[in-house]
Design an enzyme around this catalytic site. Structure first.
Site, PDB file in Angstrom:
ATOM      1  N   GLU A   7      -7.071  11.447   5.809  1.00 48.66           N
ATOM      2  CA  GLU A   7      -6.166  10.796   6.765  1.00 48.66           C
ATOM      3  C   GLU A   7      -5.554  11.754   7.777  1.00 48.66           C
ATOM      4  OE1 GLU A   7      -5.479   8.037   3.157  1.00 48.66           O
ATOM      5  OE2 GLU A   7      -5.924  10.137   3.482  1.00 48.66           O
ATOM      6  N   ASP A  80      -6.602   8.551   0.716  1.00 53.24           N
ATOM      7  CA  ASP A  80      -5.638   8.493  -0.389  1.00 53.24           C
ATOM      8  C   ASP A  80      -6.086   7.576  -1.530  1.00 53.24           C
ATOM      9  OD1 ASP A  80      -3.901  10.282   0.742  1.00 53.24           O
ATOM     10  OD2 ASP A  80      -2.624   8.773   1.675  1.00 53.24           O
ATOM     11  N   ASP A  82      -5.193   4.942  -3.194  1.00 55.73           N
ATOM     12  CA  ASP A  82      -4.544   3.650  -3.393  1.00 55.73           C
ATOM     13  C   ASP A  82      -5.242   2.610  -2.521  1.00 55.73           C
ATOM     14  OD1 ASP A  82      -3.720   4.317  -0.857  1.00 55.73           O
ATOM     15  OD2 ASP A  82      -1.588   4.453  -1.331  1.00 55.73           O
ATOM     16  N   GLU A  84      -4.434   1.253   0.320  1.00 57.79           N
ATOM     17  CA  GLU A  84      -4.484   1.605   1.744  1.00 57.79           C
ATOM     18  C   GLU A  84      -5.538   2.671   1.990  1.00 57.79           C
ATOM     19  OE1 GLU A  84      -2.691   0.189   4.347  1.00 57.79           O
ATOM     20  OE2 GLU A  84      -2.192  -1.267   2.789  1.00 57.79           O
ATOM     21  N   TYR A 303       0.444  12.727  -5.636  1.00 58.40           N
ATOM     22  CA  TYR A 303       0.557  11.627  -4.675  1.00 58.40           C
ATOM     23  C   TYR A 303       1.861  10.877  -4.883  1.00 58.40           C
ATOM     24  CZ  TYR A 303      -1.019   7.825  -1.670  1.00 58.40           C
ATOM     25  OH  TYR A 303      -1.141   6.915  -0.653  1.00 58.40           O
ATOM     26  N   ARG A 305       3.037   7.885  -3.667  1.00 60.97           N
ATOM     27  CA  ARG A 305       3.157   6.412  -3.635  1.00 60.97           C
ATOM     28  C   ARG A 305       2.575   5.867  -4.932  1.00 60.97           C
ATOM     29  NH1 ARG A 305       1.697   7.784   1.689  1.00 60.97           N
ATOM     30  NH2 ARG A 305       3.379   7.336   3.174  1.00 60.97           N
ATOM     31  N   HIS A 350      -1.795   5.230 -10.901  1.00 63.80           N
ATOM     32  CA  HIS A 350      -1.754   6.661 -10.646  1.00 63.80           C
ATOM     33  C   HIS A 350      -0.728   7.323 -11.542  1.00 63.80           C
ATOM     34  CE1 HIS A 350      -4.002   5.381  -7.204  1.00 63.80           C
ATOM     35  NE2 HIS A 350      -2.973   4.732  -6.711  1.00 63.80           N
TER      36      HIS A 350
END
Length: 891
Positions: A7, A80, A82, A84, A303, A305, A350
């Protein structure tokens, strides 16, 4: 050579170092395409087909990625870990397939929870395909948010002018804040008394015991409800003798909390550091993406989130080794600790947020981190290490005491705690905020030596009056905690949801408490009255559950959309027949405490106090709601609907002008009036009349002839600047009180400064503003950066700065103003690039702009696709405009 897509550019640099020359790591800068903000982007009639749009900046980045993939051996998608991140990889791959650059090249998806060399290389060794179930869950969420926002918001605009938007999660979060405010308004304060005795042991030690029983009955909390009862019990204790009935010392253990999740990190950062949720996530992102530690760039935390509370087995082992070496074997429990979350609908996909290396202590990295990064890393490290430490051992002592006054008896209790072994508290202690329990293990302090059956001497009896208090307003942290408990939203959306409420002016942040504004309460009342189901907590949580089931492959995402859309569309259609009078009647009822507060004289709060016969009601105007009289136009009384005044009619001004006297110089009448935008003073009549709004902190009741003259005399000249000879003046503007010299504005602390500041201080204030960097030309220094976003794809830093006209994004010589209400700290790279491109297209680069910036603008114009706005060279645009103007003049 393999192309790796991540990203962010900083993440790309770090990973490129880990992988070496056989790889080329490129950044997508987040999402490369999104649903256009217009009708038809999601089409329910076509089985929820979705149209995607690539903006100009993303188009250029995708061209760079596509060019690299053409000559590569394969593509590795490393976004990432997840939903998204999975969606970004899916979007990138889909666009590359449409550009026909993939061919038969291998495409692999890798995920890592930490940006360390080991984590990245381990992930590269275990590639997989894109998880379509995660992508489907993303598509469902994106479609749901779009369908709610783009169908519900227009209803608000038509039926409730002044409302800005509604959203699937946003509106439910707003309801939480508004419901709490209504609860506070309904709260009835009750009196209660606490009675305690200061007693002395035979050894001369004093301690306090509280009354817990009397007249043979146990006293419940707040059972003593008035002064008469309190005085009766105080008299009983005053004349009593005291003996210790029993003493019990009981050992208890307190266990550590689990490592941080997104929400608990935001809560702790708010309590301990004073960070907003968005600030916490910005700092955590930097720690995750990597920091240069002595020549090596490494991610310091995992991470950020996540709603998982468990650490990986290797991390637990590392934490236990660090505990043994840094705290001692006494602090290491026999077995590792394992945690499970209590949050509703938690995915636990996670790990919890933890340090990537427990041996990398905060002290060791102190010199490599800025202040905020160090504070947050210190918090994460301590909470992570504490989660695997031994329990704190506490001895809690309870002494039961009998008071006897001529056969009338009462019971008192003294409690105290002492830490016998601090355990995890040696590393981390929680702070007590907003009703949360602190983990200091020292409740009640330590009692002196007290023995059973010994007599005690009375020193003093205290009877203290108290009043019950309403529940506290939510802070950002406690609102996020409540959302998590209810299963509303997800870790990646918490901060963004709160930011949206603030940006829309639906709530304000006052001393770290969220206060709903009038427009926010109107929106909530409207939705509760006409879209009840869609702001219900359980309904919103059930949708999140369905999204989780889609992620797991247990539900078809379009089935979920079909079920939702059927009822939602029907509800939208029903509102087309809804009349504004129906809306106002519902809002008058729902918001009565806000709109029609009780009057001190007990009269009907809905009767107009100007004409005496009209009935007050909410009215809807171009700029929102206000209160007006039913006898309009005969009676033109209006009042602002304001959360600050709580709708207090006495704090407002009637439309009937109130005379304050005459201007001594012009002889014109000065009046105090009320308009749609609040109270103001006016001199004279007609369109040429001089007017001035009341500054913040000045109420209509405080305005007299002297203050009105002072306001109407602005701007006020102070004197000539000693260096330029030009006049310095003060005034009151859109952004508050200011001092002005030669086009340079500097803010003043208060309106009183406008009238009192002298020449010397004014020169000093202007010099301070200039030294900090005022936005503008004529040799002034550039404004100091509020936030650094990273490198532009074509080189050069992108920053967020604060200027004369508010915050803006800067790249080279291109300055792009932020949208009104946008928090400068919440600006993302993607948003900044879009604003820069849009500004450049309008000729936003200043004359003398760097050659690279010009060529970038021209290049972006050439490569823009999918209907993205084309960028034009500023000079070319200016020449074309001048040429057109000249031709028009000639014609």
């Amino acid at each position: 050579m393999n192309v790796v897509v991540v990203e962010s550019p900083s993440k790309a640099k770090t990973i490129n170092k880990y992988l070496g020359p056989g790889y080329k790591v490129l950044a997508s800068f987040g999402h490369v395409r999104d649903l256009p903000a217009k009708d038809g982007s999601v089409r329910p009639d076509e089985d929820f087909e979705m149209s995607w749009e690539v903006d100009g900046a993303s188009a250029k980045r995708m061209k760079d990625i596509a060019d690299a993939v053409k000559s590569s051996d394969g593509l590795i998608l490393a976004t990432d870990p997840d939903r998204e991140g999975e969606a970004i990889s899916w979007h990138v791959l889909d666009l590359l397939k449409k550009k026909k650059v993939i061919g038969d090249k291998p495409v692999r998806r890798v995920v890592f929870n930490a940006i360390t060399k080991k984590a990245v290389l381990d992930a590269m060794a275990e590639p997989r395909d894109i998880d379509i179930s995660l992508v489907d869950a993303y598509l469902a969420r994106r479609a749901l948010d779009y369908l709610v926002g783009f169908n519900l918001s227009p209803v608000l605009w038509r039926k409730l002018p002044g409302a800005r938007s509604a959203g699937r999660v946003q509106s439910v979060a707003l309801r939480l804040v508004c419901d709490r405010e209504a609860e506070i308004e309904r709260f009835v304060t009750e009196e209660y008394w606490n009675i305690s005795a200061l007693l002395k042991t035979p050894r001369g030690d004093e301690f306090e015991a509280r009354l817990v029983s009397a007249d043979g009955k146990r006293l419940q909390p707040r059972a003593i409800g008035n002064g008469d009862e309190a005085n009766r019990l105080k008299a009983l204790l005053d004349g009593a003798s005291y003996v210790v009935e029993s003493v019990e010392a009981k050992p208890v253990k307190r266990n550590p909390a689990p490592p941080f999740t997104t929400s608990t990190l935001q809560q702790a950062a708010s309590s301990k550091l004073g960070f907003s949720a968005s600030r916490t996530m910005q700092v955590a992102q930097k720690l995750y993406e990597g920091v240069d530690i002595g020549g090596e760039t490494v991610g310091l935390i995992t991470y950020m989130r996540t709603d998982g509370v468990q650490m990986a087995p290797e991390a637990i082992d590392a934490a236990r080794r660090a505990i043994g070496s840094q705290f001692g074997e006494r602090y290491l429990p026999e077995k590792p600790r394992f945690y499970s979350t209590k949050a509703k609908n938690a995915q636990e996909a996670h790990e919890a947020i933890r340090p990537t290396d427990f041996n990398r202590t905060p002290d060791q990295v102190r010199r490599f981190l800025d202040g905020d990064m160090l504070k947050l890393y210190d918090l994460v490290w301590k909470r992570g290490i504490a989660s695997q430490m031994a329990s704190a051992e506490i001895e809690r002592t309870t002494a039961e005491i009998i008071a006897d006054n001529g056969g009338k008896k009462a019971g008192l209790r003294a409690t105290g705690s002492v830490i016998r072994f601090d355990g995890f508290i040696a590393a981390y202690t929680d702070m007590k905020e907003d009703g949360e329990q602190a983990d200091d293990g020292d409740e009640g302090g330590r009692l002196p030596e007290i023995n059973a059956r010994e007599n005690l001497a009375k020193q003093k009896i205290n009877a203290t009056q108290h009043f019950t208090e309403p529940p506290p307003r939510y802070s950002e942290a406690t609102l996020i905690k409540k959302m998590e408990e209810l299963g509303i939203g997800r870790p990646s959306t918490y901060a963004a949801t709160v930011t949206t409420l603030l940006d829309r002016d639906y709530v304000t942040n006052d001393k770290r408490k969220l206060v709903p504004q009038a427009k926010g309460r109107l929106v909530t009342a409207f939705l509760e009255s006409f879209f009840t189901r869609y702001v219900e907590y359980d309904f919103t949580a059930s949708l999140e559950e369905k999204l989780d089931q889609i992620s797991a492959g247990d539900l078809n995402w379009k089935d979920v959309l079909r079920e939702f859309w059927k009822d939602f569309f029907s509800q939208i259609e029903d509102t087309k027949e809804l009349r504004v009078t129906n809306v106002l009647d519902a809002l008058n009822e729902e918001l009565a405490p806000l709109v029609f507060p009780k009057r001190e004289d007990g009269s009907d709060p809905r009767i107009c106090q100007v004409c005496g016969t009209g009935k007050l009601s909410l009215k809807l105007g171009k700029y929102g709601a206000f209160v007006g009289c039913s006898n309009y136009p005969e009676c033109n009384y209006t009042r602002q609907l304001s959360s600050e005044t709580n709708g207090d009619a006495e704090a407002s001004v009637s439309n009937e002008p109130l005379s304050l006297g005459k201007d001594p110089h012009t002889g014109e009448e000065i009046t105090l009036r009320s308009g749609r935008f609040g109270p103001y003073v006016q001199r004279g009549e007609g369109k040429d009349a001089k007017r001035s709004s009341l500054p913040k902190g000045w109420t209509p009741a405080s305005i007299d002839h002297e203050k009105a003259i002072a306001l109407l005399s602005l701007p006020r000249d102070i004197g000539a600047h000693p260096e330029t000879g030009k006049m310095i003046s003060t005034g009151l503007g859109r952004y508050g009180p200011f001092v002005l010299h030669n086009g340079t504005y500097a803010n003043l602390d208060s309106i009183e400064d406008v009238f009192a500041i002298g020449l010397n201080r004014a020169v000093s204030v202007l010099a301070d503003k200039q030294s900090k960097g005022a936005n503008g030309s004529r040799g002034r220094t550039a404004a100091a950066a509020l936030k650094e976003l990273g490198e532009h794809p074509d080189g050069g830093a992108i920053t967020v700065r604060d200027g004369r006209f508010g915050p803006y994004v800067n790249w080279g010589k291109v300055n792009a103003t932020l949208p009104k209400g946008k928090d400068p700290q919440s600006v993302t790279v993607e948003e900044a690039l879009a604003l820069i491109a849009e500004r450049a297209a309008k000729g936003g680069a200043t004359k003398g702009k760097a050659t690279k910036a010009k060529s970038t603008t021209a290049k972006a114009a050439k490569t823009a696709s999918n209907g993205a706005a084309k960028l034009a060279k500023p000079k070319t645009a200016a020449k074309a405009k001048a040429k057109t103007a000249a031709k028009a003049k000639k014609d």
